[in-house]
Design a protein around this motif. Structure first.
Motif, PDB file in Angstrom:
ATOM      1  N   LYS A 111       0.752  -1.352  -0.085  1.00 46.01           N
ATOM      2  CA  LYS A 111       0.076  -0.061  -0.069  1.00 46.01           C
ATOM      3  C   LYS A 111       0.862   1.456   0.017  1.00 46.01           C
ATOM      4  N   PHE A 112       2.251   1.037   0.133  1.00 43.15           N
ATOM      5  CA  PHE A 112       3.066   2.146  -0.036  1.00 43.15           C
ATOM      6  C   PHE A 112       4.225   1.878  -0.858  1.00 43.15           C
ATOM      7  N   LYS A 113       3.828   1.825  -1.991  1.00 39.67           N
ATOM      8  CA  LYS A 113       4.862   1.720  -2.975  1.00 39.67           C
ATOM      9  C   LYS A 113       5.547   2.896  -3.356  1.00 39.67           C
ATOM     10  N   GLU A 114       5.269   3.971  -2.893  1.00 41.56           N
ATOM     11  CA  GLU A 114       6.166   5.230  -2.892  1.00 41.56           C
ATOM     12  C   GLU A 114       7.191   5.366  -2.071  1.00 41.56           C
ATOM     13  N   SER A 115       7.167   4.442  -0.943  1.00 37.51           N
ATOM     14  CA  SER A 115       8.382   4.350  -0.109  1.00 37.51           C
ATOM     15  C   SER A 115       9.545   3.848  -0.702  1.00 37.51           C
ATOM     16  N   PRO A 116      10.680   4.397  -0.119  1.00 35.27           N
ATOM     17  CA  PRO A 116      11.865   3.840  -0.596  1.00 35.27           C
ATOM     18  C   PRO A 116      12.148   2.332  -0.140  1.00 35.27           C
ATOM     19  N   LEU A 117      12.718   1.333  -1.207  1.00 44.12           N
ATOM     20  CA  LEU A 117      12.640  -0.121  -0.890  1.00 44.12           C
ATOM     21  C   LEU A 117      13.459  -0.259   0.249  1.00 44.12           C
ATOM     22  N   ALA A 118      14.512   0.605   0.461  1.00 45.36           N
ATOM     23  CA  ALA A 118      15.379   0.257   1.713  1.00 45.36           C
ATOM     24  C   ALA A 118      14.515   0.479   2.910  1.00 45.36           C
ATOM     25  N   LEU A 119      13.791   1.537   3.130  1.00 47.18           N
ATOM     26  CA  LEU A 119      12.950   1.849   4.113  1.00 47.18           C
ATOM     27  C   LEU A 119      11.933   0.540   4.486  1.00 47.18           C
ATOM     28  N   VAL A 120      11.413   0.244   3.281  1.00 48.48           N
ATOM     29  CA  VAL A 120      10.309  -1.122   3.415  1.00 48.48           C
ATOM     30  C   VAL A 120      11.284  -2.168   4.060  1.00 48.48           C
ATOM     31  N   VAL A 121      12.258  -2.473   3.598  1.00 48.17           N
ATOM     32  CA  VAL A 121      13.110  -3.561   3.993  1.00 48.17           C
ATOM     33  C   VAL A 121      13.300  -3.436   5.508  1.00 48.17           C
ATOM     34  N   VAL A 122      13.779  -2.508   5.828  1.00 50.57           N
ATOM     35  CA  VAL A 122      14.220  -2.156   7.367  1.00 50.57           C
ATOM     36  C   VAL A 122      12.720  -2.316   8.199  1.00 50.57           C
ATOM     37  N   ALA A 123      11.771  -1.873   7.704  1.00 51.34           N
ATOM     38  CA  ALA A 123      10.557  -1.762   8.457  1.00 51.34           C
ATOM     39  C   ALA A 123       9.965  -3.387   8.411  1.00 51.34           C
ATOM     40  N   SER A 124      10.164  -3.896   7.496  1.00 48.84           N
ATOM     41  CA  SER A 124       9.887  -5.338   7.264  1.00 48.84           C
ATOM     42  C   SER A 124      10.449  -6.163   8.247  1.00 48.84           C
ATOM     43  N   TRP A 125      11.750  -6.142   8.308  1.00 45.63           N
ATOM     44  CA  TRP A 125      12.664  -6.828   9.292  1.00 45.63           C
ATOM     45  C   TRP A 125      12.238  -6.683  10.634  1.00 45.63           C
ATOM     46  N   GLY A 126      12.058  -5.504  11.139  1.00 47.82           N
ATOM     47  CA  GLY A 126      11.375  -5.058  12.500  1.00 47.82           C
ATOM     48  C   GLY A 126      10.247  -5.569  12.760  1.00 47.82           C
ATOM     49  N   ILE A 127       9.129  -5.662  11.833  1.00 41.34           N
ATOM     50  CA  ILE A 127       8.124  -6.299  11.965  1.00 41.34           C
ATOM     51  C   ILE A 127       8.290  -8.143  12.032  1.00 41.34           C
ATOM     52  N   ALA A 128       9.107  -8.396  11.210  1.00 39.80           N
ATOM     53  CA  ALA A 128       9.258  -9.964  11.182  1.00 39.80           C
ATOM     54  C   ALA A 128       9.990 -10.191  12.621  1.00 39.80           C
ATOM     55  N   PHE A 129      10.816  -9.550  13.205  1.00 45.46           N
ATOM     56  CA  PHE A 129      11.413  -9.662  14.470  1.00 45.46           C
ATOM     57  C   PHE A 129      10.674 -10.063  15.380  1.00 45.46           C
ATOM     58  N   VAL A 130       9.206  -9.459  15.528  1.00 45.73           N
ATOM     59  CA  VAL A 130       8.310  -9.898  16.460  1.00 45.73           C
ATOM     60  C   VAL A 130       7.599 -11.222  15.933  1.00 45.73           C
ATOM     61  N   GLU A 131       7.365 -11.304  14.702  1.00 48.06           N
ATOM     62  CA  GLU A 131       7.024 -12.786  14.238  1.00 48.06           C
ATOM     63  C   GLU A 131       7.725 -13.655  14.596  1.00 48.06           C
ATOM     64  N   TYR A 132       9.169 -13.801  14.798  1.00 51.33           N
ATOM     65  CA  TYR A 132       9.969 -14.781  15.068  1.00 51.33           C
ATOM     66  C   TYR A 132       9.881 -14.938  16.589  1.00 51.33           C
ATOM     67  N   TRP A 133       9.731 -13.862  17.455  1.00 53.08           N
ATOM     68  CA  TRP A 133       9.585 -14.066  18.872  1.00 53.08           C
ATOM     69  C   TRP A 133       8.199 -14.820  19.112  1.00 53.08           C
ATOM     70  N   LEU A 134       7.287 -15.071  18.118  1.00 50.48           N
ATOM     71  CA  LEU A 134       6.002 -15.834  18.426  1.00 50.48           C
ATOM     72  C   LEU A 134       6.281 -17.202  17.706  1.00 50.48           C
ATOM     73  N   ALA A 135       6.732 -17.216  16.586  1.00 52.72           N
ATOM     74  CA  ALA A 135       6.850 -18.469  15.854  1.00 52.72           C
ATOM     75  C   ALA A 135       7.592 -19.565  16.306  1.00 52.72           C
ATOM     76  N   VAL A 136       8.899 -18.991  16.779  1.00 55.38           N
ATOM     77  CA  VAL A 136       9.839 -19.948  17.328  1.00 55.38           C
ATOM     78  C   VAL A 136       9.224 -20.609  18.553  1.00 55.38           C
ATOM     79  N   PRO A 137       9.032 -19.863  19.760  1.00 53.41           N
ATOM     80  CA  PRO A 137       8.472 -20.564  20.765  1.00 53.41           C
ATOM     81  C   PRO A 137       7.094 -21.617  20.671  1.00 53.41           C
ATOM     82  N   ALA A 138       6.408 -20.970  19.712  1.00 59.87           N
ATOM     83  CA  ALA A 138       5.176 -21.633  19.145  1.00 59.87           C
ATOM     84  C   ALA A 138       5.659 -23.085  18.742  1.00 59.87           C
ATOM     85  N   ASN A 139       6.502 -23.304  17.990  1.00 60.00           N
ATOM     86  CA  ASN A 139       7.039 -24.155  17.202  1.00 60.00           C
ATOM     87  C   ASN A 139       7.890 -25.154  18.346  1.00 60.00           C
TER      88      ASN A 139
END
Length: 116
Positions: free
Chosen positions: A30-58
């Protein structure tokens, strides 16, 4: 291990982790005008939380489910979360072929969990 049922806890945690991962991977569409580098860093931050849920779940889920069952749950949950995300956030409709594909995957999940 938390006081939630050991059969339910990994499912709830996998649902939560998938919400984060879906936003990490697809929320930026939804934010295709945002710079790709910013999107990647933001995605890493969001994915960090995902790992803290997925790894213990497994980890905790492996006390109750096999690895194949956990992976199957993960894939089915991913599709459910993504289908909701696609319709509600991206405003992309689901068609009959999507539903049929989900039915085929659900049948595969049945085969994994069925005791033969």
């Amino acid at each position: 291990m938390p006081a939630v049922s050991p059969t339910l806890l990994p499912i709830l945690m996998l649902f939560a982790s998938n919400v984060f991962m879906t936003f990490a991977w697809y929320g930026h569409l939804k934010f295709k005008e945002s710079p790709l580098a910013l999107v990647v860093v933001a995605s890493w931050g969001i994915a960090f939380v995902e790992y803290w849920l997925a790894v213990p779940a497994n980890r905790w889920g492996s006390a109750v489910y096999s690895a194949a069952q956990l992976k199957t749950m993960q894939e089915v949950i991913t599709l459910v979360v993504f289908a909701c995300f696609s319709v509600l956030y991206l405003k992309e409709p689901l068609a009959w072929n999507h539903a049929l594909g989900f039915v085929c995957i659900a049948f595969g999940a049945f085969l994994i969990f069925h005791k033969w």
